[in-house]
Design a protein around this motif. Sequence first.
Motif, PDB file in Angstrom:
ATOM      1  N   THR A 143       0.810  -1.223   0.000  1.00 46.82           N
ATOM      2  CA  THR A 143       0.000   0.000   0.000  1.00 46.82           C
ATOM      3  C   THR A 143       0.840   1.269   0.000  1.00 46.82           C
ATOM      4  OG1 THR A 143      -2.021   0.928   0.990  1.00 46.82           O
ATOM      5  CG2 THR A 143      -0.240   0.331   2.498  1.00 46.82           C
ATOM      6  N   LEU A 144       2.162   1.137   0.057  1.00 49.30           N
ATOM      7  CA  LEU A 144       3.035   2.314   0.062  1.00 49.30           C
ATOM      8  C   LEU A 144       2.854   3.140  -1.205  1.00 49.30           C
ATOM      9  CD1 LEU A 144       6.474   1.087   1.465  1.00 49.30           C
ATOM     10  CD2 LEU A 144       5.154   3.044   2.293  1.00 49.30           C
ATOM     11  N   GLY A 145       2.769   4.443  -1.020  1.00 48.84           N
ATOM     12  CA  GLY A 145       2.652   5.335  -2.167  1.00 48.84           C
ATOM     13  C   GLY A 145       1.253   5.450  -2.726  1.00 48.84           C
ATOM     14  N   ARG A 146       0.293   4.849  -2.051  1.00 51.30           N
ATOM     15  CA  ARG A 146      -1.118   4.990  -2.450  1.00 51.30           C
ATOM     16  C   ARG A 146      -1.983   4.760  -1.211  1.00 51.30           C
ATOM     17  NH1 ARG A 146      -3.290  -0.130  -4.295  1.00 51.30           N
ATOM     18  NH2 ARG A 146      -1.801  -1.812  -3.916  1.00 51.30           N
ATOM     19  N   ASN A 147      -3.267   4.920  -1.371  1.00 52.75           N
ATOM     20  CA  ASN A 147      -4.201   4.733  -0.244  1.00 52.75           C
ATOM     21  C   ASN A 147      -3.848   5.612   0.954  1.00 52.75           C
ATOM     22  OD1 ASN A 147      -5.689   2.665  -1.597  1.00 52.75           O
ATOM     23  ND2 ASN A 147      -4.106   1.177  -1.019  1.00 52.75           N
ATOM     24  N   ASP A 156      11.087   8.002  -3.855  1.00 52.85           N
ATOM     25  CA  ASP A 156       9.856   8.080  -4.645  1.00 52.85           C
ATOM     26  C   ASP A 156       8.622   8.347  -3.789  1.00 52.85           C
ATOM     27  OD1 ASP A 156      11.228   7.553  -7.028  1.00 52.85           O
ATOM     28  OD2 ASP A 156      11.120   5.396  -6.707  1.00 52.85           O
ATOM     29  N   LEU A 157       8.763   8.197  -2.468  1.00 48.59           N
ATOM     30  CA  LEU A 157       7.616   8.358  -1.579  1.00 48.59           C
ATOM     31  C   LEU A 157       7.505   9.753  -0.982  1.00 48.59           C
ATOM     32  CD1 LEU A 157       7.979   4.967   0.323  1.00 48.59           C
ATOM     33  CD2 LEU A 157       6.200   5.545  -1.341  1.00 48.59           C
ATOM     34  N   ALA A 158       8.649  10.415  -0.764  1.00 47.96           N
ATOM     35  CA  ALA A 158       8.616  11.727  -0.116  1.00 47.96           C
ATOM     36  C   ALA A 158       7.722  12.736  -0.860  1.00 47.96           C
ATOM     37  CB  ALA A 158      10.032  12.275   0.051  1.00 47.96           C
ATOM     38  N   PRO A 159       7.731  12.773  -2.207  1.00 44.76           N
ATOM     39  CA  PRO A 159       6.807  13.697  -2.888  1.00 44.76           C
ATOM     40  C   PRO A 159       5.332  13.373  -2.612  1.00 44.76           C
ATOM     41  CG  PRO A 159       8.563  13.025  -4.375  1.00 44.76           C
ATOM     42  CD  PRO A 159       8.659  12.141  -3.165  1.00 44.76           C
ATOM     43  N   ARG A 272      -8.239   4.466  12.759  1.00 45.65           N
ATOM     44  CA  ARG A 272      -8.577   4.886  11.409  1.00 45.65           C
ATOM     45  C   ARG A 272      -7.697   6.059  11.010  1.00 45.65           C
ATOM     46  NH1 ARG A 272     -10.978   8.933   9.480  1.00 45.65           N
ATOM     47  NH2 ARG A 272     -11.512   9.707  11.571  1.00 45.65           N
ATOM     48  N   PHE A 273      -7.394   6.190   9.735  1.00 49.89           N
ATOM     49  CA  PHE A 273      -6.588   7.328   9.289  1.00 49.89           C
ATOM     50  C   PHE A 273      -7.070   7.840   7.933  1.00 49.89           C
ATOM     51  CE2 PHE A 273      -4.293   3.583   7.659  1.00 49.89           C
ATOM     52  CZ  PHE A 273      -4.120   3.914   6.324  1.00 49.89           C
ATOM     53  N   ASP A 274      -6.854   9.141   7.749  1.00 59.56           N
ATOM     54  CA  ASP A 274      -7.042   9.764   6.426  1.00 59.56           C
ATOM     55  C   ASP A 274      -5.701   9.987   5.741  1.00 59.56           C
ATOM     56  OD1 ASP A 274     -10.057  10.406   6.407  1.00 59.56           O
ATOM     57  OD2 ASP A 274      -9.383  11.170   8.351  1.00 59.56           O
ATOM     58  N   MET A 275      -4.627   9.899   6.539  1.00 63.99           N
ATOM     59  CA  MET A 275      -3.255   9.962   6.036  1.00 63.99           C
ATOM     60  C   MET A 275      -2.374   9.327   7.099  1.00 63.99           C
ATOM     61  SD  MET A 275      -0.812  13.312   5.668  1.00 63.99           S
ATOM     62  CE  MET A 275       0.967  13.053   5.865  1.00 63.99           C
ATOM     63  N   ILE A 276      -1.367   8.568   6.658  1.00 60.61           N
ATOM     64  CA  ILE A 276      -0.418   8.010   7.622  1.00 60.61           C
ATOM     65  C   ILE A 276       0.995   8.084   7.046  1.00 60.61           C
ATOM     66  CG2 ILE A 276      -0.787   5.628   6.807  1.00 60.61           C
ATOM     67  CD1 ILE A 276      -0.256   4.714   9.721  1.00 60.61           C
ATOM     68  N   HIS A 277       1.916   8.590   7.864  1.00 56.26           N
ATOM     69  CA  HIS A 277       3.339   8.616   7.509  1.00 56.26           C
ATOM     70  C   HIS A 277       4.017   7.518   8.328  1.00 56.26           C
ATOM     71  CE1 HIS A 277       7.591   9.759   7.869  1.00 56.26           C
ATOM     72  NE2 HIS A 277       7.441  10.234   6.646  1.00 56.26           N
TER      73      HIS A 277
END
Length: 432
Positions: A143-147, A156-159, A272-277
């Motif tokens: 799921t990295l880089g999406r969802n 490639d993920l930092a942007p 639950r999350f709407d964004m996760i780092h």
Amino acid sequence: MTMQNSRPLEPTSGAPHIASQPATSIFDVVIVGGGSAGIATAASLLKRKPGLSIAIIEPSDVHYYQPGWTMVGGGIFDAAVTRRSQASVMPHGATWIHASASGFAPDDDRVILSDGTDVRYRVLVACPGIKLDWDAIPGLRETLGRNNVTSNYGYDLAPYTRKLVDALQGGRALFTQPPMPIKCAGAPQKAMYLSCTRWEKAGILSRIDVQFHTAGAVLFGVPAYVPALMEYVERYNAHLNFESKLVAIDGPAGMATFEQKRGDQVERIEERFDMIHVVPPQTAPDFIRSSPLAAASGFIDVDEATLRHTRYANIFALGDACSASNAKTMAAARKQAPVVAVNVLAALEGKPPVADYDGYGSCPLTVESGKIVLAEFGYGGKLLPSFPKWLIDGTRPSRLAWLLKDTILPPVYWHGMLKGREWMVRPHRIGS
């Protein structure tokens, strides 16, 4: 150890030689790893003794300025400025063996390559970096880089971090930190601070539930810096969850699972999350952990002061792969490289180490856009500031420290550290 005469495979001036299959000659120095530590050590060695035959074993075609990725995720840097070709940073006079190391035969002074061939050395410097174990958290890699799942620990993920931060208008934002050791221990919370400062400027921070989940029991391992950091935690209304470890993630469902320690009990909770780092768990590379060089931790077993291997007198290690208890940062490698260089030269002459390392590491904590808490410390958490307190008080947020991170350190890296220019990091001689 045996010190044998050797000759370079090529003249030691001009562009670096690239060898896909090394010749049978013995190199004076073989360096495993062409990252920050390896290139800086090679450059420091060649500055001191241009006639050395040095081989650098490195499979990658690309070299990254990884400290810049937090700034990419925070919308400060463009990702492209953190990337250059590996060939462009190879020191002139070194031989680049464009291959992967897979093991060591230290009793025979050999490095084994992944194709089964080997490279012989008089002195070995091992600095292959650290392994980012994305697979240690079920569901993460796919799921990295999406969802809405991102990490500043990937070029490639930092942007994508910046994209998610700018797109979020409300909801829950999670930031995670795994158990130590990890590279740049401040980076997980730096991602949170830089995200919050963007939301604050956009006037939407109050709509976002910000949570920081760390597997550790404290916000930062050196207490002197915690008060300033807590001021920003409170300013951003971020909820701290100590001893809370991410153990699974379901990107499509927007659900993260944590194991949280509460007294003697460990609870498993879902958020639950709407964004996760996410910051992945990190270990020594597999071929290091299974090698005779490894300590019980899996990292290369070195004396903390001299960075020489505890059992092999002609082997040194530095950077993220060594067992020393310093913070694993680029600033640490910058300080370690000259120490290793002069100790390697001593070893080539059959002499004991002549320089020692004080555990220095630096973590510029980007607490808001334009201000940094410049944490600089050594072994045991001893504060080791580079500047007088009237210029930069590292325990307080500073605009000058931001200038250092934003403007000064990148060229110092590319044109100083990687070229063997030891600005402010000349090695300390033992007994001086």
